[in-house]
Design a protein around this motif. Structure first.
Motif, PDB file in Angstrom:
ATOM      1  N   GLU A 180       0.850  -1.201   0.000  1.00 51.75           N
ATOM      2  CA  GLU A 180       0.000   0.000   0.000  1.00 51.75           C
ATOM      3  C   GLU A 180       0.888   1.255   0.000  1.00 51.75           C
ATOM      4  O   GLU A 180       0.751   2.145   0.836  1.00 51.75           O
ATOM      5  CB  GLU A 180      -0.910  -0.004   1.237  1.00 51.75           C
ATOM      6  CG  GLU A 180      -1.902  -1.136   1.277  1.00 51.75           C
ATOM      7  CD  GLU A 180      -3.035  -0.940   0.282  1.00 51.75           C
ATOM      8  OE1 GLU A 180      -3.160   0.176  -0.263  1.00 51.75           O
ATOM      9  OE2 GLU A 180      -3.788  -1.906   0.037  1.00 51.75           O
ATOM     10  N   THR A 181       1.771   1.326  -0.987  1.00 46.92           N
ATOM     11  CA  THR A 181       2.740   2.427  -1.011  1.00 46.92           C
ATOM     12  C   THR A 181       2.066   3.777  -1.223  1.00 46.92           C
ATOM     13  O   THR A 181       2.469   4.788  -0.639  1.00 46.92           O
ATOM     14  CB  THR A 181       3.788   2.185  -2.113  1.00 46.92           C
ATOM     15  OG1 THR A 181       4.293   0.852  -2.000  1.00 46.92           O
ATOM     16  CG2 THR A 181       4.939   3.157  -1.992  1.00 46.92           C
ATOM     17  N   GLU A 182       1.046   3.822  -2.076  1.00 47.89           N
ATOM     18  CA  GLU A 182       0.372   5.093  -2.329  1.00 47.89           C
ATOM     19  C   GLU A 182      -0.342   5.599  -1.071  1.00 47.89           C
ATOM     20  O   GLU A 182      -0.320   6.800  -0.767  1.00 47.89           O
ATOM     21  CB  GLU A 182      -0.614   4.946  -3.487  1.00 47.89           C
ATOM     22  CG  GLU A 182       0.090   4.750  -4.824  1.00 47.89           C
ATOM     23  CD  GLU A 182      -0.888   4.430  -5.947  1.00 47.89           C
ATOM     24  OE1 GLU A 182      -1.827   3.655  -5.689  1.00 47.89           O
ATOM     25  OE2 GLU A 182      -0.697   4.967  -7.040  1.00 47.89           O
ATOM     26  N   LEU A 183      -0.948   4.694  -0.319  1.00 44.04           N
ATOM     27  CA  LEU A 183      -1.590   5.081   0.931  1.00 44.04           C
ATOM     28  C   LEU A 183      -0.530   5.530   1.942  1.00 44.04           C
ATOM     29  O   LEU A 183      -0.724   6.521   2.663  1.00 44.04           O
ATOM     30  CB  LEU A 183      -2.391   3.911   1.501  1.00 44.04           C
ATOM     31  CG  LEU A 183      -3.115   4.157   2.833  1.00 44.04           C
ATOM     32  CD1 LEU A 183      -4.106   5.312   2.711  1.00 44.04           C
ATOM     33  CD2 LEU A 183      -3.829   2.886   3.295  1.00 44.04           C
ATOM     34  N   ALA A 184       0.578   4.833   1.976  1.00 46.67           N
ATOM     35  CA  ALA A 184       1.671   5.222   2.871  1.00 46.67           C
ATOM     36  C   ALA A 184       2.173   6.624   2.523  1.00 46.67           C
ATOM     37  O   ALA A 184       2.483   7.432   3.418  1.00 46.67           O
ATOM     38  CB  ALA A 184       2.821   4.219   2.777  1.00 46.67           C
ATOM     39  N   LEU A 185       2.233   6.923   1.221  1.00 44.32           N
ATOM     40  CA  LEU A 185       2.669   8.258   0.797  1.00 44.32           C
ATOM     41  C   LEU A 185       1.695   9.334   1.282  1.00 44.32           C
ATOM     42  O   LEU A 185       2.106  10.411   1.702  1.00 44.32           O
ATOM     43  CB  LEU A 185       2.805   8.308  -0.720  1.00 44.32           C
ATOM     44  CG  LEU A 185       3.176   9.679  -1.310  1.00 44.32           C
ATOM     45  CD1 LEU A 185       4.540  10.132  -0.796  1.00 44.32           C
ATOM     46  CD2 LEU A 185       3.161   9.627  -2.834  1.00 44.32           C
ATOM     47  N   GLU A 186       0.405   9.048   1.240  1.00 45.27           N
ATOM     48  CA  GLU A 186      -0.586  10.022   1.713  1.00 45.27           C
ATOM     49  C   GLU A 186      -0.345  10.364   3.183  1.00 45.27           C
ATOM     50  O   GLU A 186      -0.383  11.535   3.583  1.00 45.27           O
ATOM     51  CB  GLU A 186      -1.997   9.470   1.522  1.00 45.27           C
ATOM     52  CG  GLU A 186      -2.446   9.366   0.074  1.00 45.27           C
ATOM     53  CD  GLU A 186      -3.858   8.822  -0.037  1.00 45.27           C
ATOM     54  OE1 GLU A 186      -4.568   8.819   1.001  1.00 45.27           O
ATOM     55  OE2 GLU A 186      -4.249   8.399  -1.136  1.00 45.27           O
ATOM     56  N   TYR A 187      -0.107   9.336   3.999  1.00 44.52           N
ATOM     57  CA  TYR A 187       0.148   9.588   5.420  1.00 44.52           C
ATOM     58  C   TYR A 187       1.461  10.353   5.617  1.00 44.52           C
ATOM     59  O   TYR A 187       1.559  11.231   6.477  1.00 44.52           O
ATOM     60  CB  TYR A 187       0.190   8.272   6.192  1.00 44.52           C
ATOM     61  CG  TYR A 187      -1.171   7.669   6.441  1.00 44.52           C
ATOM     62  CD1 TYR A 187      -2.109   8.331   7.231  1.00 44.52           C
ATOM     63  CD2 TYR A 187      -1.532   6.442   5.899  1.00 44.52           C
ATOM     64  CE1 TYR A 187      -3.366   7.777   7.479  1.00 44.52           C
ATOM     65  CE2 TYR A 187      -2.782   5.887   6.137  1.00 44.52           C
ATOM     66  CZ  TYR A 187      -3.702   6.556   6.915  1.00 44.52           C
ATOM     67  OH  TYR A 187      -4.941   6.013   7.159  1.00 44.52           O
ATOM     68  N   ALA A 188       2.472  10.005   4.824  1.00 47.55           N
ATOM     69  CA  ALA A 188       3.756  10.695   4.952  1.00 47.55           C
ATOM     70  C   ALA A 188       3.616  12.171   4.575  1.00 47.55           C
ATOM     71  O   ALA A 188       4.171  13.051   5.238  1.00 47.55           O
ATOM     72  CB  ALA A 188       4.815  10.019   4.078  1.00 47.55           C
ATOM     73  N   GLU A 189       2.871  12.458   3.514  1.00 45.69           N
ATOM     74  CA  GLU A 189       2.676  13.848   3.102  1.00 45.69           C
ATOM     75  C   GLU A 189       1.891  14.625   4.155  1.00 45.69           C
ATOM     76  O   GLU A 189       2.185  15.796   4.421  1.00 45.69           O
ATOM     77  CB  GLU A 189       1.966  13.901   1.755  1.00 45.69           C
ATOM     78  CG  GLU A 189       2.863  13.482   0.600  1.00 45.69           C
ATOM     79  CD  GLU A 189       2.163  13.548  -0.749  1.00 45.69           C
ATOM     80  OE1 GLU A 189       0.917  13.401  -0.765  1.00 45.69           O
ATOM     81  OE2 GLU A 189       2.847  13.742  -1.765  1.00 45.69           O
ATOM     82  N   ALA A 190       0.898  13.990   4.757  1.00 49.11           N
ATOM     83  CA  ALA A 190       0.148  14.651   5.831  1.00 49.11           C
ATOM     84  C   ALA A 190       1.060  14.940   7.018  1.00 49.11           C
ATOM     85  O   ALA A 190       0.960  16.000   7.651  1.00 49.11           O
ATOM     86  CB  ALA A 190      -1.021  13.784   6.268  1.00 49.11           C
ATOM     87  N   ALA A 191       1.961  14.021   7.324  1.00 47.90           N
ATOM     88  CA  ALA A 191       2.894  14.236   8.434  1.00 47.90           C
ATOM     89  C   ALA A 191       3.842  15.386   8.140  1.00 47.90           C
ATOM     90  O   ALA A 191       4.204  16.150   9.045  1.00 47.90           O
ATOM     91  CB  ALA A 191       3.692  12.953   8.699  1.00 47.90           C
TER      92      ALA A 191
END
Length: 961
Positions: free
Chosen positions: A612-623
């Motif tokens: 789920e790399t794209e979902l992981a990227l969303e959380y990283a960008e929010a952080a």
């Protein structure tokens, strides 16, 4: 009223050309009649200099008879004092007049008319006539004075020049009014200068005269070109416009202040040296007393009020000024009125400020340090009593004296507010000032903890000291837990793993009975840190296996525990459970303000391992956004480091490179070098991006600079370094070194239970190296093991990667089918670079098998996907293979606007303009079918269905990435 605009800079009087020209026209205007002219301006605006220049020019005109008076305040009580100065010397018409330079500043403050002029009528009025005692005597004197002036004006045009009219005695003002009211036909020019000062004893008499001046000129600040000229004259060279503009702003263009600033700059720095301080700080030290002396007459308490405004800074209100200087509000209001009228202050509502920074600096330097501290303390007390915001009160506590019992609390609130606004330096200043007060231990512990959080953005070793002192003083269980976690995080940033573990373990045990929730929260971070080190990992893994998400005593502990458990599930190869727990952990983001901790990034990493790399990227960008809002440097670095890794996994190599470089630069700024583990993760990500871009030399240089080329310690992050270093060695052709790195990566991962392909596909990479070394059995064993584990893992990315390795190891028709399966498995996944690699490998093997149409299609797609990612080696391989099958590719991609041929580009541009296919054919002198063929090909490359999408596709391409 004459409207003037400052233009060219005259040689002597800078910036007053327009005024001089206007006054010259009034002095020599044709025709009779009285011409009254009033020159207005605040102190320091250059009124006197302008009058002296006009006087010098007027004397050179033989058609004018000139008299002048520079009014002295001492003459206010002398009847007709101003008139005496104008005319008393004219009785001695035969007395020689000593020559005086026209523009000399030493011009006597007396009448300097040309007495030897044969056309001048003698002044016959005896001095005793001006000593009138009664109203009748004064009226007689006024009448006689009028007749004498009329007699003088009968021979030549009379010019009367008066400076500081506001200081004139009442009798002289009544004479002037008499002259202006009755002398309408006399050829007389009256040029008077009026300083915009406060009230005077003669205000009523002055008010009766001023409306009679039909022409009025107001002197404002100097224009930019005048400032340029003056700066060149004083400094001796032509300064940059930006510099003179800053000088003008710092002085408000007031000639007095501007000259002082420029002379201060000339005295304190060489001509070829730059400024070392703000321009206003070059104000000469002796200017302040002179300015205050000029303010004294403006109004009662004007100088005292101006000094308070300068010391307090900003725009204090009249109420605050009154409380600060110990005056009534009405007294301060009168003083402010005088300052504003004189042009040295401005007032908006009740707020007061000095007109420019240099004035404030000059005045504030006259105030003794002890008095400045007293003024600030009084201001702080007043604001605190009125319930002002903490930051307003704190601004005066900073320079004020110690000893206010309530100061630490106010400063702490101000620091928290500054922290929320992202101004960490200001917040730290407030806290350090609060710590100078005599505060209770618990209050001091909280202040030290806050200071430690702030210092993490500037100097991590210093932050460790603040956290340690806070932990020693802190007694509240919840606050102790927070401080211990902050201290552990700072120690980790310095690679002091044993110390971090000891702090967490000791504090956790001390809180276990009193506060189980905080104890477990500490244990979560303890396990997370222990997992990263080989020596402590086995015990951590055992404890991790015992935990369950329901063990969390409250919701505040449930989310970080879920993050830790998601990593456990990912390590065990249970992707579905890992994703579910990660979503629970990240429901408030990867960097929540309420519980900032690196443990949440375990959930982000678990999502990537689970495909789920794209979902992981969303959380990283929010952080990243959360950390930026809080101005948390360490939080921001961690967030963009994780985001860089996610971007690299998605094939966005240039974006990944930018994030990794930013993370390393920020870490360097807070004292964390490239060899620290916090920096190693970003370094490894940057190396991976460079290797995939075909830039091994740069990756090697980075490896050496971070001291990662030799033996690596047992930190978890170095497993990733070994993986990336192995790929770099493959790119360099150092296969034996590459194989050693891949196998060591596997050995270390197995020891801590992370040997699954979701973290590091080391078996696939090692199998490919074995193949290159012609070690087929070892290669097949590793590839088969990886494929079995990948199927058990169940994510398309890991399965596709293992299939690619198995296909390359197997070779032949069976290997080709395995590669075909790898392509289809990876198609649609976020792993774009791995997809491009599989396409290229299939194309190579298909060409060797003689299946050229399949080879050509896969190689073209491989080149396009790899080009989109920036994976240059894959693009080069695909293009080389296409040339081997007889193609002659014109571009490095076969998709998008960059893939269009020149003719296709021209055809699509004409289509976007609205031309029909037939019109395009006629324009390009080609057949209709040719146009249709070019458009069809273009639609395929641009991935659109027809003309309707052309404009958008071409516009998007022109904007670039």
């Amino acid at each position: 009223m004459i409207d003037l605009h400052e233009v060219a800079t005259p040689a002597v009087l800078h910036g007053r050309d327009d005024e001089l020209d206007a006054l010259a026209r009034l002095l020599t205007a044709s025709g009779g009649g009285c011409v009254p002219v009033l020159l207005r301006g605040g102190w320091g605006s250059g009124k006197t200099s302008l009058l002296r220049t006009v006087l010098a020019r007027a004397r050179r005109d033989p058609g004018l008879h000139v008299v002048s008076a520079w009014v002295d305040p001492l003459e206010r009580d002398l009847p007709f004092g101003m008139v005496r100065q104008l005319f008393e010397h004219m009785a001695a018409v035969d007395a020689p007049v000593p020559p005086v330079a026209p523009d000399s500043p030493d011009t006597p403050r007396t009448n300097l008319a040309a007495h030897s002029d044969p056309y001048s009528a003698p002044w016959t009025m005896p001095p005793e006539a001006l000593a009138a005692r009664t109203a009748g005597q004064e009226m007689a004197a006024l009448g006689e004075l009028y007749r004498q002036v009329a007699r003088l004006a009968g021979h030549k045009r009379l010019v009367v020049i008066i400076d500081d009219l506001q200081r004139a005695d009442p009798a002289s003002l009544r004479w002037l009014r008499y002259l202006l009211c009755r002398g309408g036909e006399l050829p007389v020019v009256v040029l008077a200068a009026l300083a915009e000062e406060g009230t005077h004893p003669n205000t009523d008499s002055l008010a009766a005269v001023l409306p009679l001046f039909r022409h009025q000129l107001t002197l404002g600040g100097l224009a930019q070109d005048a400032v340029d000229s003056l700066a060149e004259e004083i400094l001796g060279h032509v300064p940059p416009t930006a510099f003179t503009a800053a000088c003008r702003e710092a002085s408000a263009g007031i000639p007095l202040l501007l000259r002082a600033v420029l002379r201060g700059i000339r005295a304190r720095r060489p001509a070829d040296a730059g400024l070392t301080a703000p321009i206003a700080e070059y104000v000469p030290a002796d200017l302040g007393p002179a300015l205050l002396a000029r303010m004294e007459p403006l109004a009662a308490h004007a100088a005292t009020t101006a000094a308070a405004v300068a010391v307090l800074g900003g725009s204090p209100s009249t109420d605050l000024l009154a409380a600060t200087v110990g005056l009534s509000v009405s007294q301060v209001a009168d003083a402010v009125h005088g300052l504003v009228r004189a042009g040295c202050a401005t007032q908006t509502g009740s707020e007061v400020s000095l007109v420019c920074e240099s004035l404030a600096v000059a005045v504030s330097t006259t105030v003794l340090p002890s008095r400045r501290m007293e003024l600030h303390v009084r201001a702080a007390r007043s604001l605190h009593a009125d319930g002002a915001p903490a930051e307003r009160v704190a601004a005066h506590l900073l320079p004020g004296a110690l000893g206010e019992r309530w100061a630490p609390e106010v400063l702490a609130r101000a620091a928290e507010r500054a922290y929320e606004q992202g101004d960490l330096a200001r917040a730290a200043t407030y806290v350090r000032r609060a710590l100078r007060e005599d505060a209770q231990e618990e209050s001091r512990a909280r202040l030290l903890a806050l200071l430690g959080r702030l210092e993490l953005a500037f100097d991590v070793p210093v932050a460790v000291g603040s956290f340690e002192r806070s932990l020693e003083l802190c007694q509240d269980p919840g606050e102790r837990a927070v401080v211990a976690r902050g201290l552990a995080g700072a120690l980790l940033a310095l690679d002091r793993y044993p110390d971090a573990l000891q702090v967490l373990r000791t504090t956790c045990e001390s809180l276990r009975e009193a506060d189980p929730a905080d104890a477990m929260r500490l244990e979560i971070d303890l396990i997370h840190i222990a997992l990263t080190n080989a020596a402590s990992a086995p015990d951590a893994v055992r404890r991790l296996k015992e935990l369950d998400v329901d063990d969390a005593p409250d919701t505040g502990v449930r989310r970080p525990l879920a993050a830790l458990l998601s990593l456990r599930e990912a390590m065990a190869g249970r992707a579905g459970e890992a994703v579910s727990l990660a979503r629970t952990a990240l429901e408030r983001g990867a960097d929540p303000m309420s519980d900032a901790s690196v443990v949440y990034y375990d959930a982000v990493i678990s999502l990537r391992a689970a495909g789920e790399t794209e979902l992981a990227l969303e959380y990283a960008e929010a952080a990243v956004g959360q950390a930026r809002e809080r101005a948390s440097v360490l939080g921001h670095v961690q967030a963009i480091g994780v985001r860089a890794s996610m971007l690299c996994g998605l094939g966005r190599l240039l974006d990944s490179q930018a994030d990794a470089l930013s993370a390393l630069a920020q870490l360097q700024g807070i004292g964390i070098g490239p060899s620290h583990s916090f920096a190693v993760f970003a370094t490894a990500t940057l190396m991976e991006s460079l290797v995939r871009q075909g830039r091994p030399d740069e990756a090697e240089e980075l490896l050496q600079r971070a001291d990662l080329a030799g033996e690596l310690n047992s930190n978890w992050v170095n497993d990733y370094v070994l993986m990336v270093r192995g790929r770099l060695r493959v790119a360099q052709g150092r296969l034996d070194k590459a194989l050693a790195d891949f196998l060591l990566c596997g050995e270390r991962a197995g020891a801590r239970g992370t040997s699954g392909p979701g973290f590091h596909p080391w078996r696939s990479e090692a199998a490919l190296v074995h193949t290159e070394l012609r070690q087929g059995d070892a290669a097949r064993a590793l590839a088969e093991a990886e494929l079995a584990l990948a199927h058990g893992w169940g994510t398309p990315e890991t399965v596709g990667t293992a299939l690619r390795a198995m296909g390359l190891v197997t070779g032949g028709p069976e290997g080709l089918e395995l590669l075909r399966e790898a392509v289809e498995t990876l198609r649609g996944t976020p792993a774009r670079v791995r997809f491009a690699q599989a396409l290229a490998d299939f194309g190579v093997l298909a060409r060797k098998a003689g299946r050229l149409p399949e080879a050509r299609a896969c190689l073209q797609e491989a080149a396009s996907v790899a080009h989109e990612c920036g994976a240059t080696p894959v693009t080069d391989l695909a293009l080389a293979e296409l040339r081997a099958v007889g193609d002659r590719p014109r571009t490095r991609t076969f998709q998008g606007a960059a893939a269009l041929t020149p003719t296709e580009r021209r055809v699509t541009e004409l289509a976007v303009q609205g031309m029909t296919n037939r019109e395009i054919a006629q324009r390009l002198y080609v057949g209709l079918r040719t146009v249709e063929a070019h458009l069809t090909s273009s639609y395929g490359k641009l991935a659109i269905d027809g003309r309707s999408g052309l404009a958008h596709a071409l516009a998007a391409a022109s904007c670039g990435p």
